[in-house]
Scaffold this motif. Structure first.
Motif, short mmCIF file in Angstrom:
data_model
loop_
_atom_site.label_atom_id
_atom_site.label_comp_id
_atom_site.label_asym_id
_atom_site.label_seq_id
_atom_site.Cartn_x
_atom_site.Cartn_y
_atom_site.Cartn_z
N LYS A 39 0.86 -1.18 0.00
CA LYS A 39 0.00 0.00 0.00
C LYS A 39 0.90 1.24 0.00
CE LYS A 39 -3.41 2.49 2.74
NZ LYS A 39 -4.20 2.52 3.97
N ALA A 40 0.57 2.22 -0.85
CA ALA A 40 1.27 3.51 -0.83
C ALA A 40 0.84 4.28 0.41
CB ALA A 40 0.95 4.31 -2.10
N LEU A 41 1.77 5.06 0.97
CA LEU A 41 1.48 5.84 2.17
C LEU A 41 1.44 7.34 1.87
CD1 LEU A 41 3.72 4.01 4.78
CD2 LEU A 41 1.25 3.80 4.47
N ALA A 42 0.99 8.10 2.83
CA ALA A 42 0.96 9.57 2.80
C ALA A 42 0.07 10.12 1.70
CB ALA A 42 2.39 10.12 2.66
N GLY A 43 -0.89 9.32 1.23
CA GLY A 43 -1.82 9.81 0.22
C GLY A 43 -1.17 10.13 -1.11
N LYS A 44 0.02 9.56 -1.36
CA LYS A 44 0.76 9.84 -2.60
C LYS A 44 1.09 8.55 -3.33
CE LYS A 44 2.91 14.01 -0.82
NZ LYS A 44 4.17 14.69 -0.55
N GLN A 45 1.25 8.67 -4.62
CA GLN A 45 1.66 7.55 -5.45
C GLN A 45 3.07 7.10 -5.06
OE1 GLN A 45 0.92 7.92 -9.75
NE2 GLN A 45 3.14 7.70 -10.01
N ALA A 46 3.33 5.80 -5.15
CA ALA A 46 4.66 5.24 -4.89
C ALA A 46 5.02 4.30 -6.03
CB ALA A 46 4.68 4.49 -3.57
N ILE A 47 6.30 4.13 -6.24
CA ILE A 47 6.79 3.20 -7.25
C ILE A 47 7.72 2.21 -6.57
CG2 ILE A 47 8.14 2.92 -9.36
CD1 ILE A 47 7.12 5.67 -10.23
N ILE A 48 7.45 0.92 -6.78
CA ILE A 48 8.34 -0.09 -6.24
C ILE A 48 9.02 -0.84 -7.38
CG2 ILE A 48 7.13 -0.38 -4.06
CD1 ILE A 48 5.83 -2.90 -5.15
N LEU A 49 10.24 -1.21 -7.13
CA LEU A 49 11.02 -2.00 -8.08
C LEU A 49 11.23 -3.36 -7.44
CD1 LEU A 49 13.66 0.75 -8.82
CD2 LEU A 49 11.63 0.22 -10.16
N GLY A 50 11.03 -4.40 -8.21
CA GLY A 50 11.18 -5.74 -7.66
C GLY A 50 12.23 -6.54 -8.38
N TYR A 51 12.91 -7.38 -7.62
CA TYR A 51 13.84 -8.35 -8.17
C TYR A 51 13.32 -9.72 -7.74
CZ TYR A 51 17.91 -11.33 -8.71
OH TYR A 51 18.74 -12.36 -9.07
N ILE A 52 13.24 -10.65 -8.67
CA ILE A 52 12.75 -11.98 -8.34
C ILE A 52 13.85 -13.01 -8.61
CG2 ILE A 52 10.32 -11.43 -8.65
CD1 ILE A 52 10.43 -12.53 -11.47
N THR A 53 13.84 -14.08 -7.82
CA THR A 53 14.92 -15.06 -7.89
C THR A 53 14.71 -16.14 -8.95
OG1 THR A 53 13.89 -16.36 -6.15
CG2 THR A 53 15.56 -14.73 -5.47
N GLN A 54 13.55 -16.15 -9.59
CA GLN A 54 13.26 -17.09 -10.66
C GLN A 54 12.65 -16.33 -11.83
OE1 GLN A 54 13.74 -20.57 -10.37
NE2 GLN A 54 14.69 -20.11 -8.40
N LYS A 55 12.76 -16.88 -13.02
CA LYS A 55 12.08 -16.28 -14.16
C LYS A 55 10.58 -16.27 -13.85
CE LYS A 55 11.23 -16.85 -19.05
NZ LYS A 55 11.44 -17.68 -20.24
N TYR A 56 9.91 -15.14 -14.13
CA TYR A 56 8.49 -15.01 -13.79
C TYR A 56 7.68 -16.11 -14.45
CZ TYR A 56 3.79 -13.41 -13.11
OH TYR A 56 2.46 -13.36 -12.75
N ASP A 57 6.82 -16.73 -13.67
CA ASP A 57 5.93 -17.79 -14.12
C ASP A 57 4.59 -17.58 -13.41
OD1 ASP A 57 4.52 -20.13 -14.65
OD2 ASP A 57 6.05 -21.46 -13.83
N ALA A 58 3.57 -17.22 -14.16
CA ALA A 58 2.26 -16.93 -13.57
C ALA A 58 1.69 -18.11 -12.80
CB ALA A 58 1.28 -16.48 -14.65
N THR A 59 2.07 -19.33 -13.16
CA THR A 59 1.55 -20.51 -12.44
C THR A 59 2.17 -20.66 -11.05
OG1 THR A 59 3.20 -22.05 -13.34
CG2 THR A 59 1.16 -21.72 -14.63
N ASP A 60 3.23 -19.89 -10.77
CA ASP A 60 3.90 -19.92 -9.47
C ASP A 60 3.16 -19.06 -8.44
OD1 ASP A 60 6.03 -20.38 -7.57
OD2 ASP A 60 6.74 -18.37 -8.04
N GLU A 61 2.27 -18.22 -8.90
CA GLU A 61 1.62 -17.24 -8.02
C GLU A 61 0.24 -17.71 -7.58
OE1 GLU A 61 2.30 -12.87 -8.55
OE2 GLU A 61 0.24 -13.03 -9.25
N GLU A 62 -0.02 -17.58 -6.28
CA GLU A 62 -1.33 -17.87 -5.72
C GLU A 62 -1.88 -16.58 -5.13
OE1 GLU A 62 -3.30 -20.70 -2.24
OE2 GLU A 62 -1.17 -20.86 -2.67
N ARG A 63 -3.17 -16.31 -5.36
CA ARG A 63 -3.78 -15.06 -4.89
C ARG A 63 -4.97 -15.34 -3.98
NH1 ARG A 63 -2.36 -10.35 -6.90
NH2 ARG A 63 -0.86 -10.33 -8.58
N ARG A 64 -5.19 -14.40 -3.05
CA ARG A 64 -6.38 -14.39 -2.19
C ARG A 64 -6.90 -12.97 -2.14
NH1 ARG A 64 -5.30 -17.91 3.13
NH2 ARG A 64 -7.53 -17.58 3.32
#
Length: 102
Positions: free
Chosen positions: A68-93
């Motif tokens: 969640k962004a804080l202070a009522g302002k937009q935020a940008i996050i940069l991510g590094y992942i340890t495996q090549k992205y694979d949508a089947t690896d992700e579970e959502r709730r």
């Protein structure tokens, strides 16, 4: 990833990949829930702050997490992942599934 004010992006986890999160703009709140029967969230607060040391948050695989962004302002996050992205690896709730208030 751009995070907008008053918008929570939660919950998801990865079976095989670890995430590393860095704030490129603004400030964020990150919720991380370790595997187990009891749902207990650990909150992390990260910001891009002038001369302060830059923080990188490690989120291990199988840990539910969200942002969640804080202070009522937009935020940008940069991510590094340890495996090549694979949508089947992700579970959502849905945000309400964990019973945690943001």
């Amino acid at each position: 990833v751009t995070l907008y004010p008053n918008v929570v992006i939660a919950w998801h986890r990865h079976k095989r990949q670890d995430d590393y999160v860095y704030v490129g703009q603004g400030a964020i709140k990150v919720g991380v829930i370790a595997p187990g029967e009891r749902v207990q969230v650990q909150w992390h607060y990260l910001a891009l702050a002038g001369s302060a040391p830059h923080q990188v948050l490690h989120i291990p695989r199988n840990h539910w997490h969200g942002y969640k962004a804080l202070a009522g302002k937009q935020a940008i996050i940069l991510g590094y992942i340890t495996q090549k992205y694979d949508a089947t690896d992700e579970e959502r709730r849905s945000i309400d599934d964990m019973g945690i208030a943001w």
